[in-house]
Design an enzyme around this catalytic site. Structure first.
Site, mmCIF file in Angstrom:
data_model
loop_
_atom_site.group_PDB
_atom_site.id
_atom_site.type_symbol
_atom_site.label_atom_id
_atom_site.label_comp_id
_atom_site.label_asym_id
_atom_site.label_seq_id
_atom_site.Cartn_x
_atom_site.Cartn_y
_atom_site.Cartn_z
ATOM 1 N N LYS A 181 -14.194 20.771 -13.433
ATOM 2 C CA LYS A 181 -15.589 21.151 -13.172
ATOM 3 C C LYS A 181 -16.101 22.170 -14.180
ATOM 4 C CE LYS A 181 -18.741 22.408 -9.486
ATOM 5 N NZ LYS A 181 -18.930 22.632 -8.052
ATOM 6 N N MET A 490 -3.503 -16.392 4.916
ATOM 7 C CA MET A 490 -2.367 -16.623 4.028
ATOM 8 C C MET A 490 -1.076 -16.065 4.627
ATOM 9 S SD MET A 490 -1.505 -18.173 1.390
ATOM 10 C CE MET A 490 -2.509 -18.450 -0.063
HETATM 11 C C1 LIG Z 1 -4.936 -4.641 0.371
HETATM 12 C C2 LIG Z 1 -4.061 -5.778 0.759
HETATM 13 N N1 LIG Z 1 -3.333 -5.708 1.882
HETATM 14 C C3 LIG Z 1 -2.549 -6.754 2.255
HETATM 15 C C4 LIG Z 1 -2.468 -7.872 1.497
HETATM 16 C C5 LIG Z 1 -1.559 -9.041 1.894
HETATM 17 N N2 LIG Z 1 -2.343 -10.239 2.174
HETATM 18 C C6 LIG Z 1 -2.513 -11.232 1.289
HETATM 19 S S1 LIG Z 1 -3.494 -12.464 1.843
HETATM 20 C C7 LIG Z 1 -3.689 -11.694 3.325
HETATM 21 C C8 LIG Z 1 -4.540 -12.319 4.397
HETATM 22 C C9 LIG Z 1 -5.972 -12.384 4.018
HETATM 23 O O1 LIG Z 1 -6.719 -12.804 5.147
HETATM 24 P P1 LIG Z 1 -8.245 -13.159 4.995
HETATM 25 O O2 LIG Z 1 -8.954 -12.106 4.242
HETATM 26 O O3 LIG Z 1 -8.814 -13.490 6.314
HETATM 27 O O4 LIG Z 1 -8.213 -14.440 4.051
HETATM 28 P P2 LIG Z 1 -7.581 -15.884 4.344
HETATM 29 O O5 LIG Z 1 -6.179 -15.876 3.826
HETATM 30 O O6 LIG Z 1 -7.637 -16.118 5.825
HETATM 31 O O7 LIG Z 1 -8.442 -16.816 3.579
HETATM 32 C C10 LIG Z 1 -2.986 -10.489 3.361
HETATM 33 C C11 LIG Z 1 -2.925 -9.584 4.531
HETATM 34 C C12 LIG Z 1 -3.240 -7.890 0.310
HETATM 35 N N3 LIG Z 1 -3.223 -8.933 -0.526
HETATM 36 N N4 LIG Z 1 -4.032 -6.849 -0.013
#
Ligand SMILES: Cc1ncc(C[n+]2csc(CCOP(=O)(O)OP(=O)(O)O)c2C)c(N)n1
Length: 578
Positions: A181, A490
């Protein structure tokens, strides 16, 4: 001893116009941003960075106020990806700075040019656990291309200039400037005229001619060549050269996830995306090739599958501006260090003798038509793949598409065909949930006239949905498409396939009412449950000239196929046919 001040001495040597002006550190920052042609800053204020925010107020430089610093940095990434210019992010010290760490790591692994300015406590209290102190140099050392802490106002202009230079040259990446700062309040001479002088940092742009010749010779002898086209081609703005080279040599092309759009997705020599959820033809082309030409890709594990099985018959050539990438994961016989565009220009000029690839091309064409991407259509339920296919058709393939991370990301990569560069914005390397929606904001700011569709999962969207405020405030016409499968899709898929269907913490028994949520931000919203309403809803979304949020309720247990399961190679894809 001279009685002249530094400024008087300088003015004596230069005319008044060029003379450096006396100003504060924060004044210098804004001046330097103007000289770097920065049109917009994404950020969030706080104590240590207040002097800079004062300058922002006084000068009127455009600033987008995110509602969380993570939103600001992902927006800066989306902006960088689409504008082809560095994204600039300004935040305060401590929690403001630590909130941008994920975005910095994301930009690092996906090679996005960012200049991130974090406020810092005053020099005199650094190291004392002062209020809102966090060691940002230490924290970001492994996830920045370079980082600086400004120790005196005199060195600040040089540091800013170097930061922009480093972020944008060679392999692009994030550069962090930690600004105490007191330094931002001190006065000094602002001299931005000096050329960057970094003897230890000289990226090799022009490739070695002998290596190019070696590659051209290998191409002329190859019976089964394939090009793996990565995001390095986009960073080098070399899509036209790639097109010209492919047309000249008639070599089939496969894309990495991040490279999509660097070669027309509808070209007959394009085999689709390779890797875990790539097409059968793309993966088999890598498996059977006798010459694999990697241009600007990292050979990461999601692309290669099990290394023991990777491209077993191929001589590997790798063109990359970052020499550390060559031979990192895959043994490489023909290394070419240099800019992708320069390398392609030289290869085109070689105009090497064209081998006969007719049988190879015909075999791949047959695989492409025999084993296309597929999904089973049902009567009433919306299939996510179908939804994306329709968005592709109705935007005529011309939208900028940003995604979050998960199943919807893979379906978007599979079913939206990108014919042009810089229309596809996704978090590839880090796989950052929460990236997609704020990245769409940055993309829309970079291209106000383009249709920007933000395809997100119902989970990832909830990680950064506070940025709906920006859509409301600026009436930014981003179209948010929630592919709502009421789960961490996923994760659910992997639990189904590899963890005995034990759905540990991946299903949402209840969900927010996304339409009411959008209503709280005065944003038009629709919930679509049935297939019969899907197409008209997409039409209505695209016709609306402001922001829209769509909650598409899709089949809950749909899986992404085809798939290379963990430990398997390209030739062992599952789910290739229904
Ligand atoms: C910040 C973060 N936390 C956890 C994960 C692990 N992860 C990968 S895909 C997923 C599920 C994503 O769900 P959604 O946003 O509903 O998408 P979908 O797979 O259903 O299309 C997770 C928890 C990640 N990639 N990023």
């Amino acid at each position: 001893m001279s009685t002249k001040t530094k400024k008087q001495e300088y003015v004596a040597k230069h005319n008044e116009d060029e003379a450096p002006k006396e100003m504060t550190g924060s004044g210098m920052l804004i001046q330097a941003l103007a000289k770097e042609n920065v049109e917009v800053i994404f950020g969030y204020p706080g104590g240590a960075i207040l002097p800079t925010y004062d300058e922002i107020y006084k000068t009127g430089i455009r600033h987008i106020l995110a509602r969380h610093e993570q939103g600001a940095i992902h927006a800066a990434e989306g902006y960088a990806r689409v504008a082809g210019k560095p994204g600039v992010c300004v935040v305060t010290s401590g929690p403001g700075a630590t909130n941008v760490v994920t975005g910095i790591a994301d930009a690092m692994i996906d090679s996005l040019p960012l200049v991130v300015i974090t406020g810092q406590v005053a020099k005199s209290v650094i190291g004392t656990d002062a209020f809102q102190e966090a060691d940002m140099l230490g924290i970001t050392m492994p996830i920045t291309k370079h980082n600086f802490q400004v120790r005196s106002v005199e060195e600040f202009p040089r540091i800013i200039k170097e930061a922009f230079h480093i972020a944008t040259t060679g392999r692009p990446g994030p550069v962090l400037i930690d600004l105490p700062k007191d330094v931002s309040q001190e006065s000094g001479l602002f001299d931005y005229s000096k050329e960057v002088n970094l003897p230890g940092y000289q990226p090799t742009v022009i490739p070695n001619k002998q290596q190019i010749r070696k590659l051209a010779e290998a191409v002329s002898k190859a019976r089964k060549p394939v090009i793996l086209a990565g995001a390095g081609i986009l960073h080098a703005k070399a899509s036209e050269q790639l097109f010209e080279y492919v047309e000249q040599q008639q070599i089939p092309v496969v894309n990495t996830l991040l490279g999509l759009g660097n070669f027309p997705g509808n070209h007959e020599l394009h085999l689709g995306m390779a890797g875990m959820h790539g097409t059968y033809a793309a993966n088999m082309a890598l498996h059977e090739a006798d010459l694999l030409i990697n241009i600007g890709a990292r050979f990461d594990d999601r692309l290669t599958g099990k290394l023991d099985y990777f491209a077993p018959y191929a001589t590997v050539a790798h063109i990359d501006v970052d020499p550390a990438e060559i031979g990192k994961n895959i043994e490489t016989q023909i290394p070419v260090v240099g800019d992708a565009g320069e390398a392609l220009r030289l290869l085109i000029a070689e105009n090497g003798e064209q081998a006969d690839h007719a049988v190879w091309k015909a075999d791949l064409q047959k695989m492409k038509s025999d084993y296309p991407l597929w999904y089973k259509q049902e009567d009433e339920v919306i299939k996510p793949q179908h939804l994306i296919e329709k968005i592709y058709e109705k935007t005529k393939g011309e939208a900028i598409v940003t995604t979050d991370v998960g199943q919807h990301q893979m379906w978007s990569a599979q079913f939206y065909k990108f014919d042009k560069p810089n229309r596809w914005v996704t978090s590839g390397g880090l796989g950052t949930m929460g990236f997609g929606f704020p990245a769409a904001i940055g993309a829309q700011i970079a291209e106000p006239q383009s249709t920007v569709v933000s395809i997100v999962g119902d989970a990832g969207f909830q990680m950064t949905l506070q940025e709906l405020s920006i859509l409301q405030e600026l009436n930014l016409p981003v179209k948010v498409v929630i592919v709502n499968n009421a789960s961490l899709g996923m994760v659910r898929q992997w639990q189904q396939l590899f963890h005995g269907e034990r759905y540990s913490n991946s299903l949402f028994p209840i969900q927010p009412d996304f339409v009411k949520l959008a209503d709280a931000y005065s944003i038009k919203a629709m919930r679509v449950d049935e297939l019969k309403d899907m197409e008209s809803a997409i039409d209505e979304m695209l016709a609306h000239d402001g922001p829209v949020l769509m909650d598409f309720r899709v089949a809950k247990e749909e899986n992404v196929y085809p798939m290379i399961c963990p430990g398997k190679g390209h030739h062992q894809m599952e789910g290739v046919t229904p």
